[in-house]
Design a protein around this motif. Structure first.
Motif, PDB file in Angstrom:
ATOM      1  N   ALA A   1       1.143  -1.414  -0.331  1.00  0.00           N
ATOM      2  CA  ALA A   1       0.098  -0.362  -0.210  1.00  0.00           C
ATOM      3  C   ALA A   1       0.648   1.289  -0.110  1.00  0.00           C
ATOM      4  O   ALA A   1       0.672   2.257  -1.051  1.00  0.00           O
ATOM      5  CB  ALA A   1      -1.137  -0.295   1.351  1.00  0.00           C
ATOM      6  N   ALA A   2       2.062   1.782   0.455  1.00  0.00           N
ATOM      7  CA  ALA A   2       2.908   2.568   0.901  1.00  0.00           C
ATOM      8  C   ALA A   2       3.553   2.806  -0.424  1.00  0.00           C
ATOM      9  O   ALA A   2       3.158   3.604  -0.514  1.00  0.00           O
ATOM     10  CB  ALA A   2       4.175   1.950   2.309  1.00  0.00           C
ATOM     11  N   GLU A   3       4.173   1.559  -1.136  1.00  0.00           N
ATOM     12  CA  GLU A   3       4.511   1.908  -2.249  1.00  0.00           C
ATOM     13  C   GLU A   3       3.228   2.003  -3.629  1.00  0.00           C
ATOM     14  O   GLU A   3       3.905   2.777  -4.624  1.00  0.00           O
ATOM     15  CB  GLU A   3       4.835   0.397  -3.200  1.00  0.00           C
ATOM     16  N   LYS A   4       2.524   2.222  -3.419  1.00  0.00           N
ATOM     17  CA  LYS A   4       1.288   2.587  -4.784  1.00  0.00           C
ATOM     18  C   LYS A   4       0.999   3.615  -4.238  1.00  0.00           C
ATOM     19  O   LYS A   4       1.437   4.732  -4.695  1.00  0.00           O
ATOM     20  CB  LYS A   4       0.384   1.881  -4.135  1.00  0.00           C
ATOM     21  N   LYS A   5       1.365   4.100  -2.982  1.00  0.00           N
ATOM     22  CA  LYS A   5       1.310   6.276  -2.714  1.00  0.00           C
ATOM     23  C   LYS A   5       2.422   6.920  -3.386  1.00  0.00           C
ATOM     24  O   LYS A   5       2.606   7.785  -3.641  1.00  0.00           O
ATOM     25  CB  LYS A   5       1.170   6.002  -1.073  1.00  0.00           C
ATOM     26  N   ALA A   6       3.531   5.656  -2.942  1.00  0.00           N
ATOM     27  CA  ALA A   6       4.807   6.438  -3.613  1.00  0.00           C
ATOM     28  C   ALA A   6       5.125   6.360  -5.600  1.00  0.00           C
ATOM     29  O   ALA A   6       5.530   7.653  -5.718  1.00  0.00           O
ATOM     30  CB  ALA A   6       5.931   5.369  -3.143  1.00  0.00           C
TER      31      ALA A   6
ATOM     32  N   GLU B   1       2.353   6.526  -6.882  1.00  0.00           N
ATOM     33  CA  GLU B   1       1.446   7.618  -7.248  1.00  0.00           C
ATOM     34  C   GLU B   1       2.214   9.111  -7.521  1.00  0.00           C
ATOM     35  O   GLU B   1       1.808   9.731  -7.736  1.00  0.00           O
ATOM     36  CB  GLU B   1      -0.245   8.292  -6.426  1.00  0.00           C
ATOM     37  N   ILE B   2       2.940   9.452  -6.240  1.00  0.00           N
ATOM     38  CA  ILE B   2       3.452  10.891  -6.113  1.00  0.00           C
ATOM     39  C   ILE B   2       4.847  11.299  -7.050  1.00  0.00           C
ATOM     40  O   ILE B   2       5.509  12.134  -6.449  1.00  0.00           O
ATOM     41  CB  ILE B   2       3.374  11.387  -4.603  1.00  0.00           C
TER      42      ILE B   2
ATOM     43  N   MET C   1       5.541  10.822   5.522  1.00  0.00           N
ATOM     44  CA  MET C   1       4.206  11.000   6.074  1.00  0.00           C
ATOM     45  C   MET C   1       3.092  10.421   4.828  1.00  0.00           C
ATOM     46  O   MET C   1       2.591   9.599   6.151  1.00  0.00           O
ATOM     47  CB  MET C   1       4.017  12.079   6.878  1.00  0.00           C
ATOM     48  N   ALA C   2       3.173  10.967   4.427  1.00  0.00           N
ATOM     49  CA  ALA C   2       2.109  10.752   3.626  1.00  0.00           C
ATOM     50  C   ALA C   2       2.039   9.304   3.256  1.00  0.00           C
ATOM     51  O   ALA C   2       0.934   8.562   3.182  1.00  0.00           O
ATOM     52  CB  ALA C   2       1.551  11.551   2.483  1.00  0.00           C
TER      53      ALA C   2
END
Length: 323
Positions: free
Chosen positions: A206-211, A213-214, A314-315
């Motif tokens: 889940a964290a990698e998906k956000k990384a 994305e940004i 943090m995000a």
């Protein structure tokens, strides 16, 4: 021999050098104040758990008896040398130097009372300072060895450093107990047969998906409740330095049982944990990107993210926890 002698019933007492003086004589007040300091140091010694520190205090207490003998003697130029020597003063300075190498610097006024031993040392310190002031008054009317005020001055400095060191050690021990409590109360496998490794993989995904994305390559680390690494993932292009930083953020979140951005606020100058990041070999990280992992209200591990700006770390970490 009885404890009471009745020789002081008229308000006088005998000095060690045999002179009779009033009980409110400045010389009597001075060595009486040193005796107060000795008693306060005994109180501090009773709270100290470290045998080496207790032995140090006891040695100084015995030296204070010799110092009081110097104060209770009316010296003249023809008298024998003082009992407190320059070597005694030098030894106190050497002890202060050794303790200062271990102490976390504090650039603010200390409020005594963080621990029982520390408070007792601070009490003894202030009494020694009062004894110092008494010595200044005594020097105007009588001769005293030059080493006496020097010894008292160094002793007050030593007691200040000792108070800070025992408080620092107590803080470290408290944090260690908290971590061990989590370790001993957290099973390796969660309810429903989900292991910590399975949970870590889900968080990292889940964290990698956000990384992605940004568009910031990140290093994502998950540790267990004991701060031991469970899984770590480095995205292509992530900084090599972020490998250690992410792991240590996760460790810090578990060790302090709080997000690392909250720890940062507690370690600012003037705050109770100022300088904490210099302990544990510098492993404690006090900027955002580390979070405890909770399950059923208990901390079961820690998550650390590094690679971008603090807000980006943090995000990504929050996205990992939410996933």
């Amino acid at each position: 021999m009885k404890v009471y002698t009745k020789t002081g019933d008229a308000g006088e007492t005998s000095l060690l050098s045999k002179q009779r003086v009033s009980k409110d004589h400045i010389r009597v007040e001075t060595y009486g104040t040193v005796d107060e300091a000795n008693a306060a140091m005994g109180l501090a010694k009773s709270f100290v758990k470290d045998e080496a520190t207790a032995a140090l205090i006891e040695k100084i207490q015995k030296e204070l008896i010799s110092l009081n003998a110097d104060l209770a003697t009316e010296y003249t130029a023809a008298d024998v040398p003082a009992r407190i020597t320059p070597e005694h003063v030098q030894r106190l300075e050497q002890i202060i130097d050794r303790l200062e190498e271990k102490r976390i610097p504090q650039n603010y006024f200390v409020t005594p009372g963080s621990s029982s031993a520390g408070a007792a040392f601070d009490l003894a310190r202030t009494i020694v300072r009062r004894a110092e002031r008494c010595v200044v008054r005594l020097k105007r009317s009588g001769m005293i060895p030059a080493t006496v005020p020097l010894y008292l001055n160094r002793l007050s400095d030593l007691l200040f450093v000792l108070a800070r060191c025992v408080e620092q050690e107590e803080l470290v021990q408290t944090l260690t107990r908290q971590v061990l409590t989590v370790i001993n109360s957290t099973p390796a496998t969660r309810e429903g047969g989900v292991t910590m490794l399975e949970k870590a993989k889900k968080i990292i995904e889940a964290a990698e998906k956000k990384a992605v994305e940004i568009k910031v390559p990140m290093v994502i680390a998950v540790v267990d409740a004991g701060g031991n690494l469970v899984a770590q993932h480095r995205m292509d292009g992530a900084l090599i330095a972020s490998i250690a930083i992410a792991r240590d953020k996760a460790y810090t979140a578990v060790a302090l049982q709080m997000p690392t951005d909250q720890a940062a606020l507690q370690t600012l100058p003037g705050q109770p944990l100022y300088g904490l990041n210099t302990t544990d070999g510098g492993r404690l990280v006090i900027f955002g990107g580390g979070y405890p992992i909770y399950e059923n209200g208990a901390i079961v591990g820690g998550l650390g993210v590094s690679g971008g700006a603090v807000e980006e770390d943090m995000a990504v970490a929050r996205a990992g926890l939410a996933g």
